[in-house]
Design an enzyme around this catalytic site. Structure first.
Site, PDB file in Angstrom:
ATOM      1  N   PRO A 222       0.818  -1.217   0.000  1.00 57.83           N
ATOM      2  CA  PRO A 222       0.000   0.000   0.000  1.00 57.83           C
ATOM      3  C   PRO A 222       0.852   1.266   0.000  1.00 57.83           C
ATOM      4  CG  PRO A 222      -0.246  -1.190   2.067  1.00 57.83           C
ATOM      5  CD  PRO A 222       0.563  -2.048   1.164  1.00 57.83           C
TER       6      PRO A 222
ATOM      7  N   ARG B 197      -2.612  -8.825 -20.833  1.00 58.93           N
ATOM      8  CA  ARG B 197      -3.509  -8.488 -21.941  1.00 58.93           C
ATOM      9  C   ARG B 197      -2.842  -7.524 -22.934  1.00 58.93           C
ATOM     10  NH1 ARG B 197      -6.295  -3.752 -21.584  1.00 58.93           N
ATOM     11  NH2 ARG B 197      -8.124  -4.542 -22.688  1.00 58.93           N
TER      12      ARG B 197
ATOM     13  N   ASP C 235      -8.445   1.265 -24.899  1.00 58.19           N
ATOM     14  CA  ASP C 235      -8.543   1.251 -23.441  1.00 58.19           C
ATOM     15  C   ASP C 235      -8.577   2.656 -22.859  1.00 58.19           C
ATOM     16  OD1 ASP C 235      -8.500  -1.449 -23.159  1.00 58.19           O
ATOM     17  OD2 ASP C 235      -6.402  -1.602 -22.569  1.00 58.19           O
TER      18      ASP C 235
END
Ligand SMILES: CN1CCCC[C@@H]1Cn1ccc2ccc(-c3n[nH]c(N)c3C#N)cc21
Length: 245
Positions: A87, A156, A171
């Protein structure tokens, strides 16, 4: 592309056997190896964690198993790009996904508990590039889900993985004219569903009008959901057409 993933929960990565990434693995586009960190422990309990120096809640992942794993997977002379989800890392973005997609070899280190002893990244940086990366401002229980997200976002983008190369170019956040715009709404058959028609322009066959409508909708959605992506909107730099959206 070769991917090594080190984790104490190898079963988290069963989803990489299915769908596009499963096909990429079967066709050799992706060479994925998932490793159980406990394979580099030597005690009866296969211990990977211990209490934090300086006190505080939870446990910290011990450096020794990680050091031995990296020695085994990335011996001297062979250097992957190491990615540690945390994080407190730099934001994972589409641009970073594209950067990773150009790498021949990635090694993902999945932390758990309060994280991995900081000396692991420090020592790894003496022999390979190490990125500490965050998916966003929320807290997960470990790095595995973050790695699944990153592997899909990167996989991808590899040539041949997606059937229709165009869908990568369209995209959100992909480089190009619509780079910082969110995708607009999408529709398919039937033309009317529960008394809700598809917007007429999409049935018109007028490609210019359709492209303008799609940009307008992308601008509208971006202004509504992510106005910070449109600093020019605030600065009034958009042209007259865009402003009317
Ligand atoms: C909760 N617990 C104590 C506070 C610190 C984190 C820890 C849990 N935890 C351990 C390893 C690990 C790796 C990634 C993430 C993570 N959370 N949110 C993101 N965007 C993440 C990424 N990418 C969380 C992780």
């Amino acid at each position: 592309m070769k991917l090594d993933i080190v984790t104490i929960f190898p079963e988290y990565f069963a989803p990489l056997e299915i769908s596009l990434l499963g096909k990429a693995r079967r066709t050799g586009l992706l060479d994925v190896h998932v490793h159980d960190l406990r394979g580099w422990t030597h005690d009866r309990h296969r211990t990977v964690d211990d209490t934090p120096y300086g006190g505080g809640p939870g446990m910290v992942m011990k450096p020794e198993p990680w050091g031995e794993a990296l020695d085994a997977l990335a011996p001297p002379g062979a250097a992957p790009r190491m990615i540690i989800p945390t994080p407190s890392g730099r934001p994972f973005t589409q641009a970073l996904a594209a950067e990773y997609a150009a790498e021949p070899w990635l090694l993902f280190a999945c932390g758990r508990y309060e994280g991995i002893d900081s000396r692991v990244a420090e020592e790894a940086r003496t022999r390979m590039p190490v990125d500490e990366v965050s998916l966003g401002d929320f807290v997960l229980a470990g790095g595995e889900v973050a790695v699944l997200v990153m592997v899909e976002a990167v996989g991808r983008l590899l040539p041949g993985v997606l059937g229709n190369a165009d869908s990568v170019a369209d995209d959100s956040f992909a480089p190009g004219a619509m780079e910082s715009l969110l995708e607009g709404p999408v529709y398919t058959k039937p033309p009317v569903w529960r008394d809700r028609p598809v917007p007429d322009v999409l049935l018109s066959g007028h490609h210019g009008a359709i492209a303008r409508w799609r940009r307008d909708e992308a601008l509208r959605r971006t202004a509504r959901h992510r106005p910070e992506l449109l600093p020019r909107l605030a600065a009034g730099a958009l042209d007259e057409h865009d402003r009317r959206v």
